[in-house]
Design a protein around this motif. Structure first.
Motif, PDB file in Angstrom:
ATOM      1  N   ASP A 182       0.821  -1.213   0.000  1.00 33.91           N
ATOM      2  CA  ASP A 182       0.000   0.000   0.000  1.00 33.91           C
ATOM      3  C   ASP A 182       0.856   1.265   0.000  1.00 33.91           C
ATOM      4  N   GLN A 183       1.940   1.240   0.740  1.00 29.98           N
ATOM      5  CA  GLN A 183       2.829   2.401   0.816  1.00 29.98           C
ATOM      6  C   GLN A 183       3.532   2.678  -0.511  1.00 29.98           C
ATOM      7  N   ASN A 184       3.705   1.627  -1.309  1.00 28.44           N
ATOM      8  CA  ASN A 184       4.460   1.758  -2.565  1.00 28.44           C
ATOM      9  C   ASN A 184       3.603   1.535  -3.802  1.00 28.44           C
ATOM     10  N   ILE A 185       2.297   1.659  -3.664  1.00 28.35           N
ATOM     11  CA  ILE A 185       1.400   1.245  -4.738  1.00 28.35           C
ATOM     12  C   ILE A 185       1.606   2.037  -6.023  1.00 28.35           C
ATOM     13  N   GLU A 186       1.780   3.342  -5.932  1.00 25.02           N
ATOM     14  CA  GLU A 186       1.959   4.155  -7.138  1.00 25.02           C
ATOM     15  C   GLU A 186       3.331   3.912  -7.767  1.00 25.02           C
ATOM     16  N   LYS A 187       4.338   3.805  -6.918  1.00 26.84           N
ATOM     17  CA  LYS A 187       5.700   3.527  -7.404  1.00 26.84           C
ATOM     18  C   LYS A 187       5.742   2.185  -8.127  1.00 26.84           C
ATOM     19  N   ASN A 188       5.115   1.167  -7.530  1.00 27.80           N
ATOM     20  CA  ASN A 188       5.110  -0.164  -8.139  1.00 27.80           C
ATOM     21  C   ASN A 188       4.306  -0.195  -9.430  1.00 27.80           C
ATOM     22  N   LYS A 189       3.164   0.495  -9.452  1.00 24.13           N
ATOM     23  CA  LYS A 189       2.349   0.547 -10.672  1.00 24.13           C
ATOM     24  C   LYS A 189       3.146   1.137 -11.834  1.00 24.13           C
ATOM     25  N   LYS A 190       3.882   2.188 -11.542  1.00 24.72           N
ATOM     26  CA  LYS A 190       4.687   2.834 -12.583  1.00 24.72           C
ATOM     27  C   LYS A 190       5.771   1.895 -13.098  1.00 24.72           C
ATOM     28  N   HIS A 191       6.425   1.186 -12.178  1.00 31.03           N
ATOM     29  CA  HIS A 191       7.490   0.248 -12.560  1.00 31.03           C
ATOM     30  C   HIS A 191       6.927  -0.907 -13.378  1.00 31.03           C
ATOM     31  N   LEU A 192       5.816  -1.478 -12.925  1.00 34.70           N
ATOM     32  CA  LEU A 192       5.219  -2.623 -13.607  1.00 34.70           C
ATOM     33  C   LEU A 192       4.692  -2.231 -14.986  1.00 34.70           C
ATOM     34  N   ALA A 193       4.088  -1.045 -15.081  1.00 28.49           N
ATOM     35  CA  ALA A 193       3.586  -0.577 -16.369  1.00 28.49           C
ATOM     36  C   ALA A 193       4.730  -0.365 -17.360  1.00 28.49           C
ATOM     37  N   PHE A 194       5.860   0.095 -16.850  1.00 27.08           N
ATOM     38  CA  PHE A 194       7.043   0.298 -17.703  1.00 27.08           C
ATOM     39  C   PHE A 194       7.532  -1.036 -18.261  1.00 27.08           C
ATOM     40  N   LEU A 195       7.597  -2.054 -17.401  1.00 27.68           N
ATOM     41  CA  LEU A 195       8.029  -3.381 -17.840  1.00 27.68           C
ATOM     42  C   LEU A 195       7.045  -3.969 -18.850  1.00 27.68           C
ATOM     43  N   LYS A 196       5.775  -3.809 -18.566  1.00 28.48           N
ATOM     44  CA  LYS A 196       4.734  -4.346 -19.447  1.00 28.48           C
ATOM     45  C   LYS A 196       4.790  -3.686 -20.823  1.00 28.48           C
ATOM     46  N   GLU A 197       4.918  -2.364 -20.831  1.00 34.43           N
ATOM     47  CA  GLU A 197       4.981  -1.630 -22.100  1.00 34.43           C
ATOM     48  C   GLU A 197       6.210  -2.034 -22.902  1.00 34.43           C
TER      49      GLU A 197
END
Length: 393
Positions: free
Chosen positions: A253-268
């Motif tokens: 929960d504390q890192n949700i936005e940071k992780n979303k950005k990282h995961l979206a970058f990998l996915k893209e």
């Protein structure tokens, strides 16, 4: 080399989570039901963990019940709903998790419960108009739709589903396993009556989950023989794992936005790399290639078949790259993906799910893409050589 891209099946435990659990494995080992200082300390750890999870999900601590995992929680919610409310009609989708579909099938055959499947579009999204029609014809139903599909990553709008359902006095249950800790999940306001979560999907321990049951709902006793979980689920609690679950969700929960950005970058990155291969009969399944309509850590693609019944999954595994052909539960049943076969009944080729975590790197994604490119280039060369040999002969 080991590249793990099967995080929708399970995740590596976070070192912080393990550190939080360790004292309850060897130092604070008292039974939480014991009325002495050590027992009380352990019991306090359970209730603190319950409050941590409840606060993150914006619900009351007494609405959280710890279970052995999401499968148990799904079964508990479904059986309670059908029994307590004497519901005779279920509305679900054909691409739900097996713990839901098989439970409903059991009630359909044994208890003669009517079962309806809501229509999906070609990408696997719920047709809300059809849901409304089913409810208008069958009010006071149980609606069961997962928040995020575990194979194609599609996100269902639970607020819209709940709003429609409540118009017809329906009970709403949702499997929120994949969305928990990855995208915002506010159970306090999204209207669902029952929801479930599992720790091992968010870098927590295996064997621990929860059932969220809203205060207004009626819950059946699951296990008799003790007063644990306020008398609804007897048995000594899995204390260390409960503590670990709370810590894992807190970190997520504390890192949700940071992780979303990282995961979206990998996915893209992987989407772009796979498209550049220019493979015939290649496409992405469901909404998995969307950065807005699907979970950022799931990508599901259909590859053309390789010669001699070779599987891309096995070729990658031989190189230390772990991916999946679908839900891990399906591998145990030796069946194909019911999600993919429901959406694409006539499709050929091999379906592969890539699912990322915060521990995956850009190097791993690029290495995986190169391995896939080699697999298809290699097989293409073999076909050309064989054809030339045949012509020469």
């Amino acid at each position: 080399m080991n590249i793990y891209l099967d995080n929708a099946a399970t995740t590596a435990i976070d070192s912080e989570v393990l550190n939080a659990m360790m004292p309850y494995l060897y130092r604070y080992y008292g039974n939480p039901s014991s009325n002495h200082s050590l027992g009380r300390k352990v019991h306090e750890a359970i209730e603190t963990s319950r409050k941590t999870i409840a606060d993150i999900l914006n619900v009351f601590p007494e609405e959280i019940f710890f279970t052995s995992g999401a499968t148990e929680a799904n079964n508990w919610a479904i059986t309670s709903s059908l029994d307590a409310y004497r519901i005779k009609h279920i509305i679900t989708s054909p691409i739900e998790h097996k713990s839901i579909l098989e439970t409903y099938t059991e009630h359909f055959y044994k208890n003669k419960i009517k079962l309806s499947f809501v229509n999906l579009d070609k990408k696997g999204n719920v047709n809300l108009g059809h849901l409304t029609k089913l409810l208008s014809e069958n009010p006071r139903s149980l609606v069961s739709l997962m928040h995020v599909n575990n194979e194609i990553g599609n996100i269902t709008n639970l607020e819209e589903v709940s709003e429609i359902a409540k118009t017809y006095r329906a009970v709403v249950h949702s499997d929120t396993v994949q969305s928990l800790g990855k995208i915002q999940l506010n159970l306090g306001t999204n209207g669902v009556d029952f929801a479930v979560g599992s720790a091992h999907k968010i870098h927590g321990p295996k064997g621990i989950g929860f059932l969220f049951a809203r205060k207004r709902t009626t819950l059946n006793t699951l296990l008799h023989g003790g007063g644990q979980e306020r008398g609804y689920r007897g048995g000594t609690e899995n204390v260390a794992s409960i503590v670990g679950f709370a810590k894992a969700l807190e970190i997520a929960d504390q890192n949700i936005e940071k992780n979303k950005k990282h995961l979206a970058f990998l996915k893209e990155r992987l989407i772009g790399s796979l498209l550049k291969l220019g493979l015939d009969d290649f496409e992405f399944n469901g909404e998995s290639d969307s950065l807005t309509n699907s979970l950022p850590n799931i990508l599901n693609a259909r590859f053309p078949s390789l010669p001699d019944n070779k599987l891309l999954l096995n070729i990658l595994d031989e190189q230390g790259i772990q991916v999946s052909s679908g839900s891990a539960c399906l591998n145990l049943s030796k069946g194909g993906s019911h999600v993919i076969s429901s959406l694409y009944p006539k499709s050929d080729g091999e379906n592969v799910r890539f699912s990322f975590s915060k521990y995956n790197s850009l190097f791993e994604i690029d290495t995986t893409a190169r391995a896939i490119a080699r697999a298809f280039r290699s097989e293409k060369r073999k076909i050309v050589v064989n054809e030339l040999s045949y012509v020469h002969a």
